[in-house]
Design a protein around this motif. Sequence first.
Motif, short mmCIF file in Angstrom:
data_model
loop_
_atom_site.label_atom_id
_atom_site.label_comp_id
_atom_site.label_asym_id
_atom_site.label_seq_id
_atom_site.Cartn_x
_atom_site.Cartn_y
_atom_site.Cartn_z
N HIS A 293 -53.61 7.43 -54.33
CA HIS A 293 -53.36 7.86 -56.03
C HIS A 293 -51.61 7.32 -55.66
O HIS A 293 -50.61 7.26 -56.30
N MET A 294 -51.10 7.06 -54.77
CA MET A 294 -49.97 7.68 -54.15
C MET A 294 -48.97 5.81 -54.42
O MET A 294 -49.31 5.27 -54.28
N PRO A 295 -47.53 6.40 -55.36
CA PRO A 295 -47.04 5.09 -55.92
C PRO A 295 -46.17 4.44 -54.62
O PRO A 295 -45.79 5.05 -54.32
N GLY A 296 -45.80 3.26 -54.85
CA GLY A 296 -44.42 2.52 -54.38
C GLY A 296 -45.15 1.99 -53.28
O GLY A 296 -46.10 2.15 -52.76
N ARG A 297 -44.11 1.83 -51.95
CA ARG A 297 -44.39 0.86 -51.28
C ARG A 297 -44.94 2.55 -50.18
O ARG A 297 -43.89 3.23 -49.98
N LEU A 298 -45.86 1.78 -49.58
CA LEU A 298 -46.01 2.86 -47.72
C LEU A 298 -46.20 1.46 -46.26
O LEU A 298 -46.05 0.36 -46.66
N VAL A 299 -44.97 1.80 -45.67
CA VAL A 299 -44.69 1.01 -44.21
C VAL A 299 -45.61 2.02 -43.32
O VAL A 299 -45.08 3.29 -42.92
N GLY A 300 -46.80 1.52 -42.47
CA GLY A 300 -46.90 1.62 -41.54
C GLY A 300 -47.12 1.31 -40.36
O GLY A 300 -45.63 0.16 -40.18
N ILE A 331 -44.65 0.58 -60.12
CA ILE A 331 -43.24 0.87 -59.97
C ILE A 331 -43.95 -0.72 -58.11
O ILE A 331 -44.96 0.12 -57.48
N CYS A 332 -43.39 -2.04 -57.92
CA CYS A 332 -43.91 -2.67 -57.45
C CYS A 332 -42.65 -2.77 -56.08
O CYS A 332 -42.24 -3.93 -54.80
N THR A 333 -41.58 -1.68 -55.57
CA THR A 333 -40.72 -1.74 -55.27
C THR A 333 -40.49 -1.03 -54.52
O THR A 333 -40.69 0.32 -54.68
N THR A 554 -29.63 -14.00 -74.26
CA THR A 554 -31.12 -14.24 -74.77
C THR A 554 -31.75 -14.27 -75.82
O THR A 554 -32.21 -13.90 -76.50
N GLY A 555 -30.84 -14.01 -77.19
CA GLY A 555 -30.79 -14.29 -78.15
C GLY A 555 -31.34 -13.00 -79.03
O GLY A 555 -31.72 -12.99 -80.03
N PHE A 556 -31.07 -12.03 -78.53
CA PHE A 556 -31.90 -10.84 -78.85
C PHE A 556 -30.79 -9.53 -79.52
O PHE A 556 -29.13 -10.14 -79.15
N ALA A 557 -31.11 -9.30 -80.50
CA ALA A 557 -29.97 -8.17 -80.88
C ALA A 557 -29.02 -7.27 -80.33
O ALA A 557 -28.35 -6.79 -80.37
N ALA A 558 -29.98 -6.26 -79.42
CA ALA A 558 -29.24 -5.26 -78.75
C ALA A 558 -29.81 -5.79 -77.42
O ALA A 558 -30.87 -5.63 -77.55
N ILE A 559 -29.54 -4.97 -76.39
CA ILE A 559 -29.26 -4.80 -75.12
C ILE A 559 -29.73 -3.66 -74.02
O ILE A 559 -28.46 -2.77 -74.95
N SER A 560 -30.41 -2.28 -73.24
CA SER A 560 -30.39 -1.28 -72.99
C SER A 560 -29.92 -1.87 -71.48
O SER A 560 -31.30 -3.14 -70.97
N LEU A 561 -29.73 -0.84 -71.10
CA LEU A 561 -29.33 -1.26 -69.32
C LEU A 561 -29.54 0.06 -68.55
O LEU A 561 -29.67 0.16 -67.30
N GLN A 562 -30.99 1.23 -69.55
CA GLN A 562 -31.27 2.23 -68.92
C GLN A 562 -32.24 1.90 -67.50
O GLN A 562 -32.13 2.18 -66.82
N PRO A 563 -33.46 0.51 -68.20
CA PRO A 563 -34.08 0.69 -66.95
C PRO A 563 -33.41 0.28 -65.45
O PRO A 563 -33.13 -1.09 -65.93
N ASN A 564 -34.50 0.15 -64.81
CA ASN A 564 -33.50 0.49 -63.23
C ASN A 564 -34.34 -0.63 -62.96
O ASN A 564 -34.62 -0.68 -61.52
N ALA A 565 -35.20 -0.72 -62.46
CA ALA A 565 -35.91 -1.93 -62.24
C ALA A 565 -36.76 -3.28 -63.19
O ALA A 565 -36.84 -2.20 -64.62
N GLY A 566 -36.76 -4.19 -62.78
CA GLY A 566 -38.34 -4.84 -63.54
C GLY A 566 -39.13 -4.51 -64.42
O GLY A 566 -39.58 -4.66 -65.53
N SER A 567 -39.69 -4.05 -63.37
CA SER A 567 -40.90 -3.01 -63.50
C SER A 567 -40.57 -1.81 -65.10
O SER A 567 -41.47 -1.80 -65.72
N GLN A 568 -39.55 -0.97 -64.81
CA GLN A 568 -39.14 -0.19 -65.71
C GLN A 568 -38.81 -0.75 -66.99
O GLN A 568 -39.29 -0.39 -68.41
#
Length: 606
Positions: A293-300, A331-333, A554-568
């Motif tokens: 159930h753990m999210p994110g990358r896991l190195v083995g 989350i994919c990274t 992009t042609g949008f009215a406003a932009i948010s810079l809050q998301p810190n990844a594409g997934s977010q």
Amino acid sequence: MQTREQNVDLNSFARRHIGPSEAEVAEMLNELGFEGLDLLINAAVPKNIRLDRQLKLPEAKSEAEALAELRAISRKNKVARSFIGAGYYDCITPPVIQRNILENPGWYTAYTPYQAEIAQGRLEALLNFQQMIIDLTALDIANASLLDEATAAAEAMSLCHAAVPNRKTFFVADDCHPQTIAVVQTRAKPLGIEIKIGDYSRFQFDDAIFGALIQYPATDGAIYDYAKFVTRAHDAGAVVVVAADILALTLLKPPGEFGADVAVGNTQRLGVPLGFGGPHAAYFATRDQFKRHMPGRLVGVSHDAEGRPAYRLALQTREQHIRRDKATSNICTAQVLLAAIASMYAVYHGPKGLRAIAERVHRLTSQLADGLQALGCTIAHKNFFDTIRVEVESSEVILEHAAKAGCNLRALGPCAVGISFDETTTPRDIELLMSIFRGTTVRDFADEELGEPPIRIPHSAFRNSQFLTHPIFNTHDTETEMLRYLKKLESRDLSLTTSMIPLGSCTMKLNATAEMFPISWPEISKLHPFAPPDQTAGYKEICQQLEEWLAEITGFAAISLQPNAGSQGEFAGLLAIREYHASRGEAHRNVCLIPTSAHGTNPASA
């Protein structure tokens, strides 16, 4: 030898960073059967979706001009001495790590390690990160980092819900960091999860609660014994998440030893600059029974045909690029560059060095508490690590005095302030803070009259277990040893220093050297995210410029810079769409159409 074309602006950013020469472009066009780029575009891009006007953007600048403008804007920021804390702390990035990881294209231009055979260096650095987290939290397994502490806490809530699926309520202690509480609330709403916020010591579990989140130490610095709380949670069938300060865990009993099921937090204070709040590498650790159930990358670690160890990404069947809408998380990274810095900070300092840093921070905090008590101030909590809560008549007045002295404290309501120390704190800072509370630089007593400050960590909370015992954390404490280790790992990786990276996805392929310069400028790197607005004018101008340019593109009215990844960003967009429908009385619209060709994060976010 290839000659450079005539009549080309040699200082053009585009010419320096868009690889193909005119001859190479002509060769490609000839192969495709087109006489020019415009004809290729006409054939490939339908006319009805092309923009029929020029973009309203400022004239392009050369790298030197852009850096000069950025430097001028950054100087509008004011770097004050920060004692705000709340999960973000100034620190010292060891020069050998700053120069050879943070400022090294061999590390910052490498691609997501899907191909393990050409990513062995970063995978080892991430394995070090995982081992560091496992040791410090005393839990069974840790991932290769997440985006930030608040997101990690929200992901932990999802893990708890997956582990206890037939319940709908999640408890959050009211002394967690405010930003963490806010993100958990936002994430819970579309999942139909009810959030209960309250005093952990008075909370009564029932059969509706599937999990709980507590802060260790609390956001105002207090150290509590959570063992009985965890037992009550487990007796009620709930899962417990501890958001723990990573440096404090070198001195405090780790979450795994008092029964916690999940531990999350931020590794920023392990050598990663503040940067006005990010990017930083969060951590996520849990027990073996919850690993799927753990999210994110896991190195083995595997072994090749000759028995040599080889690193690879493990348990990828949890992830969005395979399970898509059934993925554990969208989350994919991982925050690889920042996780590498944090892990190498631990490799460089080792267990003795980390503990020494933590002990010094605690000793200075305790010394300040003694001094303020000698002035007649009330320290709210007897036990703390690096943060004290001081009761005052008016927090507003104290903050004003602090601002005049060039430092920032944290308001904890109208009659209390928080003061947090970190690796960069010195005895002079104590003198400065004492003068603020005294109201004058004239001393009532000499510092030596205070004596040796007591340890303010209760005996029951002391850490007795060892950590970072692996040789990798105990053999690189000189700069030359560390330098050679970093270069060895770098040589085992593919980056833009060795090859182009012909993979097309959401991951950025170009970090121009000029673009990386500003992250090391103090005006950019040393600002606390909760610094007063009058100290962050430069950052606000940079963000406003970028928002305006992206809105035009992009042609949008406003932009948010809050998301810190594409997934977010995807998730935030879906939340905005959901709220839009709800505002129109159409909250029942809950079907999202996603092409089968879409990136795996799309169905996972939905």
